[in-house]
Write a protein that holds these residues in place. Structure first.
Motif, PDB file in Angstrom:
ATOM      1  N   HIS A  24       0.863  -1.178   0.000  1.00  0.00           N
ATOM      2  CA  HIS A  24       0.000   0.000   0.000  1.00  0.00           C
ATOM      3  C   HIS A  24       0.900   1.229   0.000  1.00  0.00           C
ATOM      4  CE1 HIS A  24      -3.599  -2.389   0.733  1.00  0.00           C
ATOM      5  NE2 HIS A  24      -2.926  -3.034   1.685  1.00  0.00           N
ATOM      6  N   PRO A  25       0.475   2.294  -0.657  1.00  0.00           N
ATOM      7  CA  PRO A  25       1.318   3.504  -0.690  1.00  0.00           C
ATOM      8  C   PRO A  25       1.636   4.012   0.710  1.00  0.00           C
ATOM      9  CG  PRO A  25      -0.468   3.670  -2.284  1.00  0.00           C
ATOM     10  CD  PRO A  25      -0.763   2.465  -1.440  1.00  0.00           C
ATOM     11  N   CYS A  26       2.908   4.313   0.945  1.00  0.00           N
ATOM     12  CA  CYS A  26       3.306   4.951   2.191  1.00  0.00           C
ATOM     13  C   CYS A  26       3.155   6.459   2.015  1.00  0.00           C
ATOM     14  CB  CYS A  26       4.755   4.589   2.534  1.00  0.00           C
ATOM     15  SG  CYS A  26       5.959   5.059   1.249  1.00  0.00           S
ATOM     16  N   HIS A  27       3.338   7.193   3.092  1.00  0.00           N
ATOM     17  CA  HIS A  27       3.226   8.650   3.001  1.00  0.00           C
ATOM     18  C   HIS A  27       4.465   9.307   3.584  1.00  0.00           C
ATOM     19  CE1 HIS A  27      -0.771   8.699   1.321  1.00  0.00           C
ATOM     20  NE2 HIS A  27      -1.144   7.794   2.215  1.00  0.00           N
ATOM     21  N   ASP A 109       4.772  13.150  -2.399  1.00  0.00           N
ATOM     22  CA  ASP A 109       3.981  12.145  -1.698  1.00  0.00           C
ATOM     23  C   ASP A 109       3.304  11.226  -2.701  1.00  0.00           C
ATOM     24  OD1 ASP A 109       3.128  10.941   0.650  1.00  0.00           O
ATOM     25  OD2 ASP A 109       1.250  12.056   0.696  1.00  0.00           O
ATOM     26  N   ILE A 110       3.197   9.950  -2.354  1.00  0.00           N
ATOM     27  CA  ILE A 110       2.581   8.978  -3.249  1.00  0.00           C
ATOM     28  C   ILE A 110       1.061   9.084  -3.172  1.00  0.00           C
ATOM     29  CG2 ILE A 110       2.410   6.531  -3.839  1.00  0.00           C
ATOM     30  CD1 ILE A 110       4.988   6.098  -2.231  1.00  0.00           C
ATOM     31  N   PRO A 111       0.368   9.228  -4.292  1.00  0.00           N
ATOM     32  CA  PRO A 111      -1.099   9.249  -4.265  1.00  0.00           C
ATOM     33  C   PRO A 111      -1.662   7.950  -3.694  1.00  0.00           C
ATOM     34  CG  PRO A 111      -0.272  10.049  -6.372  1.00  0.00           C
ATOM     35  CD  PRO A 111       0.906   9.476  -5.644  1.00  0.00           C
ATOM     36  N   ASP A 112      -2.813   8.036  -3.041  1.00  0.00           N
ATOM     37  CA  ASP A 112      -3.423   6.864  -2.411  1.00  0.00           C
ATOM     38  C   ASP A 112      -3.778   5.777  -3.413  1.00  0.00           C
ATOM     39  OD1 ASP A 112      -3.240   7.881   0.167  1.00  0.00           O
ATOM     40  OD2 ASP A 112      -5.184   8.886   0.048  1.00  0.00           O
ATOM     41  N   SER A 149       5.628   7.896 -12.768  1.00  0.00           N
ATOM     42  CA  SER A 149       6.394   6.836 -12.123  1.00  0.00           C
ATOM     43  C   SER A 149       7.198   7.482 -11.001  1.00  0.00           C
ATOM     44  CB  SER A 149       7.328   6.156 -13.125  1.00  0.00           C
ATOM     45  OG  SER A 149       8.166   5.224 -12.482  1.00  0.00           O
ATOM     46  N   MET A 150       6.937   7.063  -9.764  1.00  0.00           N
ATOM     47  CA  MET A 150       7.536   7.704  -8.589  1.00  0.00           C
ATOM     48  C   MET A 150       8.421   6.713  -7.839  1.00  0.00           C
ATOM     49  SD  MET A 150       5.540   9.569  -5.400  1.00  0.00           S
ATOM     50  CE  MET A 150       4.991  10.910  -6.468  1.00  0.00           C
ATOM     51  N   SER A 151       9.653   7.111  -7.530  1.00  0.00           N
ATOM     52  CA  SER A 151      10.595   6.280  -6.775  1.00  0.00           C
ATOM     53  C   SER A 151      10.793   6.863  -5.385  1.00  0.00           C
ATOM     54  CB  SER A 151      11.947   6.209  -7.492  1.00  0.00           C
ATOM     55  OG  SER A 151      11.810   5.626  -8.769  1.00  0.00           O
ATOM     56  N   VAL A 152      10.664   6.004  -4.371  1.00  0.00           N
ATOM     57  CA  VAL A 152      10.867   6.433  -2.981  1.00  0.00           C
ATOM     58  C   VAL A 152      11.735   5.407  -2.264  1.00  0.00           C
ATOM     59  CG1 VAL A 152       8.638   7.624  -2.896  1.00  0.00           C
ATOM     60  CG2 VAL A 152       8.792   5.256  -2.116  1.00  0.00           C
ATOM     61  N   THR A 153      12.423   5.841  -1.221  1.00  0.00           N
ATOM     62  CA  THR A 153      13.246   4.934  -0.434  1.00  0.00           C
ATOM     63  C   THR A 153      12.356   4.010   0.391  1.00  0.00           C
ATOM     64  OG1 THR A 153      13.358   6.374   1.506  1.00  0.00           O
ATOM     65  CG2 THR A 153      14.993   6.752  -0.235  1.00  0.00           C
TER      66      THR A 153
END
Length: 214
Positions: A24-27, A109-112, A149-153
């Motif tokens: 699930h997307p984190c915030h 921030d990642i969309p829900d 396309s979103m990259s997060v740690t």
């Protein structure tokens, strides 16, 4: 630089997917840092400092202030996503414009409704200190065929986001991130903006953080 971006795009969309339906997307937490915006045609649109309050849903971005570059856009914007308004600020002339916010999407921030695509390591996974593991999330816009396309740690700190707009794709790169709001006053409406009326939006105009760069 453009070749590196193109290679990154290729890797993102040809990597072995580790999709897990339990993802699930984190915030993103409260952060400050630097943001660079570049079109994939090679034009640096903006580069500057940001402050993001993830709890209050507030964002301040000031380009060409502490890190001047040869960019095409100079901005000082304060966005209140929950309230649906934002301010374009001119601190030099102590003036501002208050506008309606039509879209709350932004690269911090990642969309829900984002979909988990894959986990991958940038750099080297086999050499200690030479790799960064990221999760890649993808999604689209409800009113167009554009997508991102979103990259997060692993700790949900944003690294980069590619927005594939039909007109011009954009890359948002996030750097020098610190997990704190270093100057809370940056998220407060300047006194000379108090009482500013909400401007009418011209027909066909969409106000959002992303549209400031289009």
């Amino acid at each position: 630089m453009l070749a590196a971006v193109t290679l990154f795009m290729f890797v993102c969309f040809t990597a072995t997917t580790n999709a897990d339906h339990h993802h699930h997307p984190c915030h993103t937490p409260n952060i400050t840092g630097l943001m660079a915006v570049m079109s994939l045609k090679g034009e640096v649109k903006a580069c500057g400092a940001f402050t993001y309050d993830s709890t209050g849903k507030k964002l301040r971005f000031r380009s060409n202030e502490s890190h001047p570059v040869n960019s095409s856009i100079g901005l000082d914007i304060l966005m209140f996503f929950d309230e649906g308004i934002f301010y374009e600020i001119d601190s030099k002339n102590q003036s501002c414009e208050k506008k309606k916010l039509h879209c709350t999407m932004h690269p911090l921030d990642i969309p829900d409704d984002a979909k988990f695509y894959a986990s991958m390591t940038t750099g080297s996974a086999s050499i200690e200190g030479e790799g960064l593991k990221v999760n890649v999330w993808t999604g689209g816009f409800t009113d167009s065929k554009d997508h991102y396309s979103m990259s997060v740690t692993m700790g949900c700190l944003p690294v980069s986001t590619l927005y594939f707009f039909e007109a011009t794709p954009f890359l948002f790169s996030i750097m020098e991130v610190e997990m704190e709001i270093k100057d809370p006053d940056l998220l407060v409406v300047p006194s000379y903006c108090h009482g500013q009326p909400l401007e009418e939006t011209p027909e066909g105009t969409i106000n959002s953080f992303l549209h400031e760069f289009i």
